[in-house]
Design a protein around this motif. Structure first.
Motif, mmCIF file in Angstrom:
data_model
loop_
_atom_site.group_PDB
_atom_site.id
_atom_site.type_symbol
_atom_site.label_atom_id
_atom_site.label_comp_id
_atom_site.label_asym_id
_atom_site.label_seq_id
_atom_site.Cartn_x
_atom_site.Cartn_y
_atom_site.Cartn_z
ATOM 1 N N ASP A 88 6.686 -24.225 7.402
ATOM 2 C CA ASP A 88 6.882 -25.662 7.326
ATOM 3 C C ASP A 88 6.136 -26.186 6.101
ATOM 4 N N LEU A 89 6.812 -26.171 4.957
ATOM 5 C CA LEU A 89 6.203 -26.589 3.703
ATOM 6 C C LEU A 89 6.918 -27.831 3.171
ATOM 7 N N PRO A 90 6.204 -28.720 2.492
ATOM 8 C CA PRO A 90 6.834 -29.925 1.940
ATOM 9 C C PRO A 90 7.537 -29.681 0.600
ATOM 10 N N PHE A 91 7.612 -28.451 0.176
ATOM 11 C CA PHE A 91 8.229 -28.094 -1.101
ATOM 12 C C PHE A 91 8.952 -26.764 -0.932
ATOM 13 N N PRO A 92 9.981 -26.487 -1.746
ATOM 14 C CA PRO A 92 10.631 -25.175 -1.662
ATOM 15 C C PRO A 92 9.776 -24.109 -2.340
ATOM 16 N N LYS A 93 9.618 -22.989 -1.668
ATOM 17 C CA LYS A 93 8.856 -21.870 -2.236
ATOM 18 C C LYS A 93 9.671 -21.182 -3.344
#
Length: 158
Positions: A88-93
């Motif tokens: 659950d990240l606020p940016f694309p890896k």
């Protein structure tokens, strides 16, 4: 309106709505080649995938030496974000883009502030491949794209 005193609202648009929209826009991705990072820079005008003689399964994507800083930034900002899986990240890896038929992957190592890209070989989901196919068609490089996919990409999942 003191935050952006130089902005003038369009007729029928509230200044507050303009500020809210500006604040919620996705920030531009920043390309970071990295200091002393030469591993992904090729010698010619075309992207290549090279293999390590001591580790034949290890590949390195080499960017064309002719790819400018401006082109890198433009490609990064039109790239398609891949799902982060169970994270659950606020940016694309990872993000993917097509340039002259080749698929490039860019990854972030600093929580989405900047990305480093290179030609990609490996597995891609059908949904990402569909979006990249559309991008290649729009850019007029479908034939080169199809060849890249045949040579370097394994279709995987949905």
């Amino acid at each position: 309106m003191a935050i952006f005193p130089y902005l003038r609202p369009l007729k029928g648009v509230k200044a507050e709505d303009m500020v809210r929209e500006a604040e919620t826009k996705q920030p531009k991705r920043v390309y970071d080649k990295g200091e002393r990072r030469h591993k992904h820079v090729g010698k010619g005008a075309h992207p290549t995938i090279e293999f390590d003689d001591s580790q034949p399964k290890k590949w390195v994507g080499k960017c064309p030496s002719t790819l400018s800083e401006v082109e890198r930034s433009e490609l990064l900002n039109k790239a398609i974000a891949a799902p982060n899986g169970d994270r659950d990240l606020p940016f694309p890896k990872k993000v993917y883009v097509v340039h002259n038929g080749a698929i490039y992957e860019a990854q972030t190592s600093d929580h989405g502030r900047s990305y480093h890209g290179y030609p990609y070989k490996g597995k891609l989901s059908t949904s990402i491949l569909s979006k990249l196919t559309a991008m290649a068609g729009k850019d007029g490089c479908s034939d080169l794209f199809d060849k890249w996919v045949d040579d370097h990409i394994e279709r995987h999942g949905a």
